[in-house]
Write a protein that holds these residues in place. Structure first.
Motif, PDB file in Angstrom:
ATOM      1  N   CYS A  34       0.839  -1.219   0.000  1.00  0.00           N
ATOM      2  CA  CYS A  34       0.000   0.000   0.000  1.00  0.00           C
ATOM      3  C   CYS A  34       0.867   1.259   0.000  1.00  0.00           C
ATOM      4  O   CYS A  34       0.586   2.226   0.733  1.00  0.00           O
ATOM      5  CB  CYS A  34      -0.924   0.012   1.224  1.00  0.00           C
ATOM      6  SG  CYS A  34      -2.158  -1.278   1.218  1.00  0.00           S
TER       7      CYS A  34
ATOM      8  N   VAL B 159      -0.877   4.744  -0.927  1.00  0.00           N
ATOM      9  CA  VAL B 159      -1.865   5.134   0.104  1.00  0.00           C
ATOM     10  C   VAL B 159      -1.129   5.611   1.345  1.00  0.00           C
ATOM     11  O   VAL B 159      -1.531   6.589   1.976  1.00  0.00           O
ATOM     12  CB  VAL B 159      -2.733   3.938   0.559  1.00  0.00           C
ATOM     13  CG1 VAL B 159      -3.920   4.428   1.371  1.00  0.00           C
ATOM     14  CG2 VAL B 159      -3.201   3.112  -0.589  1.00  0.00           C
ATOM     15  N   ARG B 160      -0.065   4.925   1.705  1.00  0.00           N
ATOM     16  CA  ARG B 160       0.652   5.328   2.921  1.00  0.00           C
ATOM     17  C   ARG B 160       1.298   6.696   2.732  1.00  0.00           C
ATOM     18  O   ARG B 160       1.377   7.489   3.658  1.00  0.00           O
ATOM     19  CB  ARG B 160       1.663   4.251   3.324  1.00  0.00           C
ATOM     20  CG  ARG B 160       0.940   3.012   3.902  1.00  0.00           C
ATOM     21  CD  ARG B 160       1.865   2.012   4.557  1.00  0.00           C
ATOM     22  NE  ARG B 160       2.843   1.498   3.636  1.00  0.00           N
ATOM     23  CZ  ARG B 160       4.154   1.727   3.710  1.00  0.00           C
ATOM     24  NH1 ARG B 160       4.647   2.455   4.684  1.00  0.00           N
ATOM     25  NH2 ARG B 160       4.959   1.221   2.805  1.00  0.00           N
TER      26      ARG B 160
ATOM     27  N   ALA C 272      -1.609   9.139   3.009  1.00  0.00           N
ATOM     28  CA  ALA C 272      -2.078   9.150   4.404  1.00  0.00           C
ATOM     29  C   ALA C 272      -1.053   9.829   5.305  1.00  0.00           C
ATOM     30  O   ALA C 272      -1.398  10.495   6.279  1.00  0.00           O
ATOM     31  CB  ALA C 272      -2.354   7.727   4.878  1.00  0.00           C
TER      32      ALA C 272
ATOM     33  N   VAL D 280      -1.926  -0.382   6.732  1.00  0.00           N
ATOM     34  CA  VAL D 280      -3.253  -0.260   6.126  1.00  0.00           C
ATOM     35  C   VAL D 280      -3.997  -1.582   6.283  1.00  0.00           C
ATOM     36  O   VAL D 280      -3.418  -2.655   6.115  1.00  0.00           O
ATOM     37  CB  VAL D 280      -3.145   0.124   4.629  1.00  0.00           C
ATOM     38  CG1 VAL D 280      -4.491   0.592   4.091  1.00  0.00           C
ATOM     39  CG2 VAL D 280      -2.090   1.213   4.419  1.00  0.00           C
TER      40      VAL D 280
ATOM     41  N   SER E 199     -10.919  -0.790   9.569  1.00  0.00           N
ATOM     42  CA  SER E 199     -10.218  -0.821  10.859  1.00  0.00           C
ATOM     43  C   SER E 199     -10.632  -2.037  11.677  1.00  0.00           C
ATOM     44  O   SER E 199      -9.905  -2.481  12.558  1.00  0.00           O
ATOM     45  CB  SER E 199     -10.412   0.482  11.635  1.00  0.00           C
ATOM     46  OG  SER E 199     -11.750   0.832  11.701  1.00  0.00           O
TER      47      SER E 199
ATOM     48  N   ILE F 247     -11.336   0.062   4.097  1.00  0.00           N
ATOM     49  CA  ILE F 247      -9.942   0.494   4.282  1.00  0.00           C
ATOM     50  C   ILE F 247      -9.816   1.337   5.565  1.00  0.00           C
ATOM     51  O   ILE F 247     -10.666   2.170   5.863  1.00  0.00           O
ATOM     52  CB  ILE F 247      -9.386   1.222   3.020  1.00  0.00           C
ATOM     53  CG1 ILE F 247      -7.919   1.628   3.223  1.00  0.00           C
ATOM     54  CG2 ILE F 247     -10.213   2.402   2.601  1.00  0.00           C
ATOM     55  CD1 ILE F 247      -7.166   1.908   1.914  1.00  0.00           C
TER      56      ILE F 247
ATOM     57  N   PHE G  15      -6.636   2.520   8.884  1.00  0.00           N
ATOM     58  CA  PHE G  15      -5.205   2.686   9.176  1.00  0.00           C
ATOM     59  C   PHE G  15      -4.896   2.484  10.651  1.00  0.00           C
ATOM     60  O   PHE G  15      -5.697   2.857  11.516  1.00  0.00           O
ATOM     61  CB  PHE G  15      -4.747   4.108   8.826  1.00  0.00           C
ATOM     62  CG  PHE G  15      -4.996   4.492   7.400  1.00  0.00           C
ATOM     63  CD1 PHE G  15      -4.194   3.994   6.382  1.00  0.00           C
ATOM     64  CD2 PHE G  15      -6.036   5.345   7.058  1.00  0.00           C
ATOM     65  CE1 PHE G  15      -4.419   4.344   5.058  1.00  0.00           C
ATOM     66  CE2 PHE G  15      -6.275   5.707   5.741  1.00  0.00           C
ATOM     67  CZ  PHE G  15      -5.462   5.199   4.731  1.00  0.00           C
TER      68      PHE G  15
ATOM     69  N   VAL H 100      -5.702  -5.357   1.347  1.00  0.00           N
ATOM     70  CA  VAL H 100      -6.415  -4.138   0.938  1.00  0.00           C
ATOM     71  C   VAL H 100      -6.554  -4.133  -0.581  1.00  0.00           C
ATOM     72  O   VAL H 100      -5.556  -4.095  -1.309  1.00  0.00           O
ATOM     73  CB  VAL H 100      -5.664  -2.872   1.409  1.00  0.00           C
ATOM     74  CG1 VAL H 100      -6.470  -1.620   1.069  1.00  0.00           C
ATOM     75  CG2 VAL H 100      -5.403  -2.943   2.914  1.00  0.00           C
TER      76      VAL H 100
ATOM     77  N   GLN I 214      -7.536   1.090  -2.406  1.00  0.00           N
ATOM     78  CA  GLN I 214      -6.297   1.885  -2.345  1.00  0.00           C
ATOM     79  C   GLN I 214      -6.414   3.146  -3.206  1.00  0.00           C
ATOM     80  O   GLN I 214      -6.046   4.247  -2.786  1.00  0.00           O
ATOM     81  CB  GLN I 214      -5.104   1.042  -2.809  1.00  0.00           C
ATOM     82  CG  GLN I 214      -4.816  -0.133  -1.881  1.00  0.00           C
ATOM     83  CD  GLN I 214      -3.467  -0.799  -2.151  1.00  0.00           C
ATOM     84  OE1 GLN I 214      -2.500  -0.146  -2.529  1.00  0.00           O
ATOM     85  NE2 GLN I 214      -3.390  -2.108  -1.941  1.00  0.00           N
TER      86      GLN I 214
END
Ligand SMILES: Cc1ncc(COP(=O)(O)O)c(C=O)c1O
Length: 367
Positions: free
Chosen positions: A68, A71-72, A75, A88, A92, A238, A240, A260, A265
């Motif tokens: 990911c 996305v990271r 984020a 990710v 949650s 999705i 975190f 994920v 994503q």
């Protein structure tokens, strides 16, 4: 069959989601329902998210990025946390489950509050660990002082303490001074993780909500976030986990490599960068929440002032009868029997049209 199944599993009841419109349409022989039962966003994904998703369809024959990476990165900017401190998950809820599986042997303990988000308890039992639930304060707030007293008394600390802030389903929040008092004592403790679940923090308007930088200054504190609420991506799954690279590396050992999916994503990146859409949702929900709470007051229905996208209120009657009456009028909201609340219910804050409809139904049912 003669399968040997653990009592922990047999004592669990399958998760009861908010009723779907299709289910109730059949049951009540009615075409139109408004669903305000699962704390979802009333808005469709933004134009930016839809465009990113349609562009990504051509890549669906490929596995998603297991790390990911993009996305990271996005984020990291949004949460102001380095990428290596971000893990990710498939919502949650998956992160709650993974953390407990990584941290707990059977018989070890997980602590949370009574009336806290129910997944902590379900995932703990599924891992055959022990759940400790500390009673709520008067007014349905999480009682960190009581949790701290309980920790003092324990010969062996729990592996994890879950603190949802704001809490679901009560909508109450823990102010910074109370949180810091708790963390001054237990933050930095090397034998126990403290997970602060901020699924709803974007809806908060209280000035004294805890500063995430202060929370994350403790090595044993992790923050949990979701894209299911304010970002409107509940259907894609999705979320975190933000915090210690040491803890995250443990979770990486057991997670499914492709946990994920690719669409989630792509959508998450677009949603995290769409500041305009975020402002639109938060402004709308805060306004509607304010109006609805004023309405509950006029109706003499007690409620907990909410910092989230839902309101917890007391019907002062048997919830099952009220629930049935609301459904007959076309309104789906959430009964809270699995949490042990017999007369209280939770209504998600929706669009202005949905809330007008809810007010009309409430006037009939609670007259
Ligand atoms: C406090 C809290 N945490 C976590 C979640 C799970 O969110 P998701 O698994 O959709 O990311 C919810 C969902 O309702 C919630 O209320």
């Amino acid at each position: 069959m003669k399968l040997k199944i653990s009592e922990d599993i047999l004592s669990l009841v399958p998760y009861k989601p908010g009723q779907s419109e299709a289910d109730v349409k059949k049951q009540y022989n009615r075409d139109f329902f408004v669903k305000l039962a699962s704390n979802e966003s009333p808005l469709e994904p933004s134009k930016m998210v839809k465009e990113a998703l349609s562009e990504s369809i051509k890549n669906l024959s490929l596995y998603p990025d297991p790390g990911c990476q993009r996305v990271r990165e996005v984020a990291s900017k949004y949460y102001d946390v380095p990428t290596e401190k971000i893990l990710v998950g498939n919502g949650s809820n998956e992160l709650v489950d993974l953390l407990i599986r990584v941290m707990c042997e059977p018989e070890q303990k997980v602590m949370t509050s009574v009336g806290a988000f129910i997944a902590y308890k379900i995932c703990t039992k599924a891992s055959r660990a022990q759940i400790i639930e500390v009673p709520l304060k008067e007014g349905y707030s999480i009682d960190l002082e009581a949790m701290s007293d309980e920790l003092e008394k324990m010969s062996e600390l729990p592996q994890i303490v879950f603190i949802p802030n704001p809490n679901n389903p009560t909508g109450s929040y823990i102010p910074e001074n109370e949180m810091m008092e708790f963390l001054d004592k237990w933050g930095g403790n090397e034998e126990m993780l403290i997970v602060i679940d901020e699924a709803y923090n974007e809806f908060v308007d209280a000035d004294d909500f805890p500063d995430p930088k202060k929370l994350m200054s403790y090595e044993n504190v992790l923050l949990m976030k979701t894209m299911s609420k304010v970002f409107g991506l509940a259907g894609l799954r999705i979320g975190f986990l933000l915090g210690s690279t040491e803890v995250l590396s443990l979770v990486h050992r057991i997670r499914n490599p492709f946990n994920v999916n690719a669409m989630a994503q792509v959508a998450a990146c677009a949603a995290l960068e769409d500041k305009e859409a975020l402002d639109e949702v938060t402004t709308m929900i805060k306004n509607e929440r304010y109006s609805f709470q004023r309405f509950l007051k006029e109706m003499n229905l007690d409620f907990v002032p909410s910092q989230a996208n839902f309101v917890f209120f007391d019907t002062k009657r048997d919830f099952a009868k009220v629930h049935d009456a609301l459904l007959r009028e076309g309104l789906i909201i959430r009964p809270l029997a699995p949490y042990g609340f017999k007369t209280q219910m939770r209504i998600t804050i929706g669009s202005s049209e949905q809330m007008s409809f809810a007010r009309e139904v409430f006037k009939k049912v609670f007259k």
